[in-house]
Design a protein around this motif. Structure first.
Motif, PDB file in Angstrom:
ATOM      1  N   LEU A  84      43.821 -93.655  12.879  1.00 42.58           N
ATOM      2  CA  LEU A  84      44.667 -94.769  12.482  1.00 42.58           C
ATOM      3  C   LEU A  84      46.093 -94.907  13.109  1.00 42.58           C
ATOM      4  O   LEU A  84      46.936 -95.908  13.364  1.00 42.58           O
ATOM      5  CB  LEU A  84      45.020 -94.857  10.939  1.00 42.58           C
ATOM      6  N   ASP A  85      46.457 -93.603  13.611  1.00 43.44           N
ATOM      7  CA  ASP A  85      47.701 -93.551  14.362  1.00 43.44           C
ATOM      8  C   ASP A  85      47.515 -92.236  15.056  1.00 43.44           C
ATOM      9  O   ASP A  85      46.673 -91.430  15.069  1.00 43.44           O
ATOM     10  CB  ASP A  85      49.052 -93.311  13.477  1.00 43.44           C
ATOM     11  N   ALA A  86      48.473 -92.209  16.136  1.00 47.93           N
ATOM     12  CA  ALA A  86      48.576 -91.317  17.130  1.00 47.93           C
ATOM     13  C   ALA A  86      49.396 -90.157  16.687  1.00 47.93           C
ATOM     14  O   ALA A  86      50.523 -90.193  15.997  1.00 47.93           O
ATOM     15  CB  ALA A  86      48.848 -91.466  18.656  1.00 47.93           C
ATOM     16  N   ALA A  87      49.242 -88.872  17.001  1.00 49.66           N
ATOM     17  CA  ALA A  87      49.862 -87.722  16.758  1.00 49.66           C
ATOM     18  C   ALA A  87      50.734 -87.369  18.090  1.00 49.66           C
ATOM     19  O   ALA A  87      50.315 -86.796  18.794  1.00 49.66           O
ATOM     20  CB  ALA A  87      49.288 -86.652  16.122  1.00 49.66           C
ATOM     21  N   HIS A  88      51.730 -87.998  18.272  1.00 53.55           N
ATOM     22  CA  HIS A  88      52.490 -87.818  19.543  1.00 53.55           C
ATOM     23  C   HIS A  88      53.368 -86.343  19.743  1.00 53.55           C
ATOM     24  O   HIS A  88      53.649 -85.903  18.656  1.00 53.55           O
ATOM     25  CB  HIS A  88      53.681 -89.090  19.519  1.00 53.55           C
ATOM     26  N   LEU A  89      53.654 -86.186  20.889  1.00 54.75           N
ATOM     27  CA  LEU A  89      54.548 -84.843  21.008  1.00 54.75           C
ATOM     28  C   LEU A  89      55.962 -85.149  21.290  1.00 54.75           C
ATOM     29  O   LEU A  89      56.877 -84.484  22.044  1.00 54.75           O
ATOM     30  CB  LEU A  89      53.834 -84.267  22.254  1.00 54.75           C
ATOM     31  N   GLY A  90      56.423 -86.517  21.055  1.00 52.14           N
ATOM     32  CA  GLY A  90      57.794 -86.913  20.980  1.00 52.14           C
ATOM     33  C   GLY A  90      58.058 -87.481  22.435  1.00 52.14           C
ATOM     34  O   GLY A  90      59.164 -87.852  22.527  1.00 52.14           O
ATOM     35  N   PHE A  91      57.094 -87.709  23.305  1.00 53.94           N
ATOM     36  CA  PHE A  91      57.335 -88.703  24.420  1.00 53.94           C
ATOM     37  C   PHE A  91      56.094 -89.394  25.060  1.00 53.94           C
ATOM     38  O   PHE A  91      55.119 -89.092  24.415  1.00 53.94           O
ATOM     39  CB  PHE A  91      58.002 -87.643  25.522  1.00 53.94           C
ATOM     40  N   VAL A  92      56.245 -90.309  25.887  1.00 48.61           N
ATOM     41  CA  VAL A  92      55.143 -91.272  26.177  1.00 48.61           C
ATOM     42  C   VAL A  92      54.759 -90.609  27.477  1.00 48.61           C
ATOM     43  O   VAL A  92      53.509 -90.595  27.799  1.00 48.61           O
ATOM     44  CB  VAL A  92      55.806 -92.540  26.296  1.00 48.61           C
ATOM     45  N   GLY A  93      55.863 -90.290  28.570  1.00 48.75           N
ATOM     46  CA  GLY A  93      55.501 -90.053  29.838  1.00 48.75           C
ATOM     47  C   GLY A  93      56.727 -89.425  30.552  1.00 48.75           C
ATOM     48  O   GLY A  93      57.764 -89.293  30.144  1.00 48.75           O
ATOM     49  N   VAL A  94      56.410 -88.895  31.491  1.00 46.30           N
ATOM     50  CA  VAL A  94      57.526 -88.058  32.440  1.00 46.30           C
ATOM     51  C   VAL A  94      57.750 -88.703  33.858  1.00 46.30           C
ATOM     52  O   VAL A  94      56.674 -89.252  34.174  1.00 46.30           O
ATOM     53  CB  VAL A  94      57.428 -86.663  32.619  1.00 46.30           C
ATOM     54  N   ALA A  95      59.075 -89.066  34.317  1.00 47.25           N
ATOM     55  CA  ALA A  95      59.125 -89.273  35.724  1.00 47.25           C
ATOM     56  C   ALA A  95      58.300 -88.423  36.950  1.00 47.25           C
ATOM     57  O   ALA A  95      58.444 -87.011  36.613  1.00 47.25           O
ATOM     58  CB  ALA A  95      60.598 -89.314  35.891  1.00 47.25           C
ATOM     59  N   PRO A  96      57.597 -88.950  37.640  1.00 52.41           N
ATOM     60  CA  PRO A  96      56.884 -87.773  38.585  1.00 52.41           C
ATOM     61  C   PRO A  96      57.872 -87.261  39.679  1.00 52.41           C
ATOM     62  O   PRO A  96      58.965 -87.802  39.865  1.00 52.41           O
ATOM     63  CB  PRO A  96      56.032 -88.765  39.398  1.00 52.41           C
ATOM     64  N   MET A  97      57.773 -85.860  39.441  1.00 52.82           N
ATOM     65  CA  MET A  97      58.461 -85.315  40.501  1.00 52.82           C
ATOM     66  C   MET A  97      57.780 -83.810  40.838  1.00 52.82           C
ATOM     67  O   MET A  97      56.974 -83.607  40.161  1.00 52.82           O
ATOM     68  CB  MET A  97      60.124 -84.970  39.764  1.00 52.82           C
ATOM     69  N   VAL A  98      58.272 -83.199  41.853  1.00 49.20           N
ATOM     70  CA  VAL A  98      57.739 -81.876  42.281  1.00 49.20           C
ATOM     71  C   VAL A  98      58.608 -80.632  41.585  1.00 49.20           C
ATOM     72  O   VAL A  98      59.659 -80.836  42.179  1.00 49.20           O
ATOM     73  CB  VAL A  98      57.372 -81.765  43.842  1.00 49.20           C
ATOM     74  N   ALA A  99      58.162 -79.900  40.968  1.00 46.09           N
ATOM     75  CA  ALA A  99      58.961 -78.863  40.320  1.00 46.09           C
ATOM     76  C   ALA A  99      58.951 -77.707  41.340  1.00 46.09           C
ATOM     77  O   ALA A  99      58.221 -77.409  42.054  1.00 46.09           O
ATOM     78  CB  ALA A  99      58.425 -78.329  38.958  1.00 46.09           C
ATOM     79  N   THR A 100      60.247 -77.047  41.451  1.00 48.04           N
ATOM     80  CA  THR A 100      60.521 -76.020  42.148  1.00 48.04           C
ATOM     81  C   THR A 100      60.822 -74.822  41.304  1.00 48.04           C
ATOM     82  O   THR A 100      61.059 -73.598  41.583  1.00 48.04           O
ATOM     83  CB  THR A 100      61.854 -76.200  43.053  1.00 48.04           C
ATOM     84  N   GLY A 101      60.452 -75.015  40.039  1.00 46.24           N
ATOM     85  CA  GLY A 101      60.812 -73.897  38.954  1.00 46.24           C
ATOM     86  C   GLY A 101      60.689 -74.410  37.595  1.00 46.24           C
ATOM     87  O   GLY A 101      60.382 -75.434  37.382  1.00 46.24           O
ATOM     88  N   PRO A 102      60.715 -73.641  36.495  1.00 46.79           N
ATOM     89  CA  PRO A 102      60.928 -74.181  35.196  1.00 46.79           C
ATOM     90  C   PRO A 102      62.025 -75.038  35.188  1.00 46.79           C
ATOM     91  O   PRO A 102      63.083 -74.539  35.208  1.00 46.79           O
ATOM     92  CB  PRO A 102      60.861 -73.050  34.445  1.00 46.79           C
ATOM     93  N   VAL A 103      61.846 -76.583  35.299  1.00 48.41           N
ATOM     94  CA  VAL A 103      62.901 -77.459  34.985  1.00 48.41           C
ATOM     95  C   VAL A 103      62.620 -78.393  33.915  1.00 48.41           C
ATOM     96  O   VAL A 103      61.442 -78.525  33.267  1.00 48.41           O
ATOM     97  CB  VAL A 103      62.854 -78.338  36.251  1.00 48.41           C
ATOM     98  N   ALA A 104      63.745 -79.015  33.682  1.00 51.62           N
ATOM     99  CA  ALA A 104      63.776 -80.221  32.532  1.00 51.62           C
ATOM    100  C   ALA A 104      63.277 -81.585  33.341  1.00 51.62           C
ATOM    101  O   ALA A 104      63.974 -81.628  34.348  1.00 51.62           O
ATOM    102  CB  ALA A 104      64.809 -80.268  31.890  1.00 51.62           C
TER     103      ALA A 104
END
Length: 204
Positions: A101-121
């Protein structure tokens, strides 16, 4: 046809980076994978009440709780509540049905694409919150930047309440209902029903 080949590849999970890890798992591993982290708050005759924070391992491609994980929760908790009625066994499943009946979300829809160079926000596209991203995980999995997994921080995950009720436990048939609700909004996420055949005890 190209589209048929793409369907085959989406279903046949071979030569994936995680293939070795999956094959090395012990037998009957599905239950701990789904149930890890579940907290039981009340157990009484005919009722089990739990809470569960949706973990990243149970996400679907839309970053919400996978329907298969929901069905597994209905299966396991629908069986467990039968024991609270004094049954010595939960028998075998006859039917499991789930209404999503509804979705159990994780608090977000998507993230802006980027290449990580380490643990980043990473900045979330739809909400003013952040998620984190593990470079080590993605490198070990051999993921390209466009394929990398974005994991939410614990504070952004959604907690759900799961209520399992024994509707009927007879000599041969038991029926249980399992409902998943969002603790934050109160919305019903899914409603399931589990019917089981109880092996009749021998009188000998």
């Amino acid at each position: 046809m190209a589209e048929l080949e793409s369907v085959r590849k989406s279903v046949e999970k071979t030569c994936e980076p995680h293939e070795f890890t999956v094959d090395s798992m012990p037998t009957r591993f599905i239950e701990p994978v789904v149930m890890q982290g579940l907290k039981v708050h009340r157990v009484q005759r005919g009722l089990i009440l739990c809470s569960f924070t949706v973990p990243p391992r149970l996400l679907n491609t839309g970053n919400t709780l996978h329907g298969g994980a929901t069905a597994t929760l209905v299966d396991i908790l629908g069986s467990a509540v039968i024991y609270t009625m004094g049954s010595l066994a939960t028998g075998v499943s006859v039917e499991i049905s789930v209404s999503y009946l509804d979705a159990a979300h994780l608090g977000f829809v998507g993230v802006a694409p980027m290449v990580a160079t380490g643990p980043v926000a990473l900045e979330v596209v739809a909400f003013p919150v952040t998620t984190t991203f593990s470079k080590d995980y993605n490198e070990k999995a051999g993921r390209k930047p466009s394929q990398r997994r974005h994991f939410p921080t614990e504070r952004n995950t959604e907690e759900i309440e799961i209520e399992s009720k024994a509707l009927r436990v007879g000599r041969a048939i038991a029926v249980a209902s399992v409902e998943l609700r969002s603790i934050k909004t109160g919305k019903i996420i899914a409603q399931g029903r589990h019917t089981k055949y109880l092996t009749l005890q021998s009188k000998m």
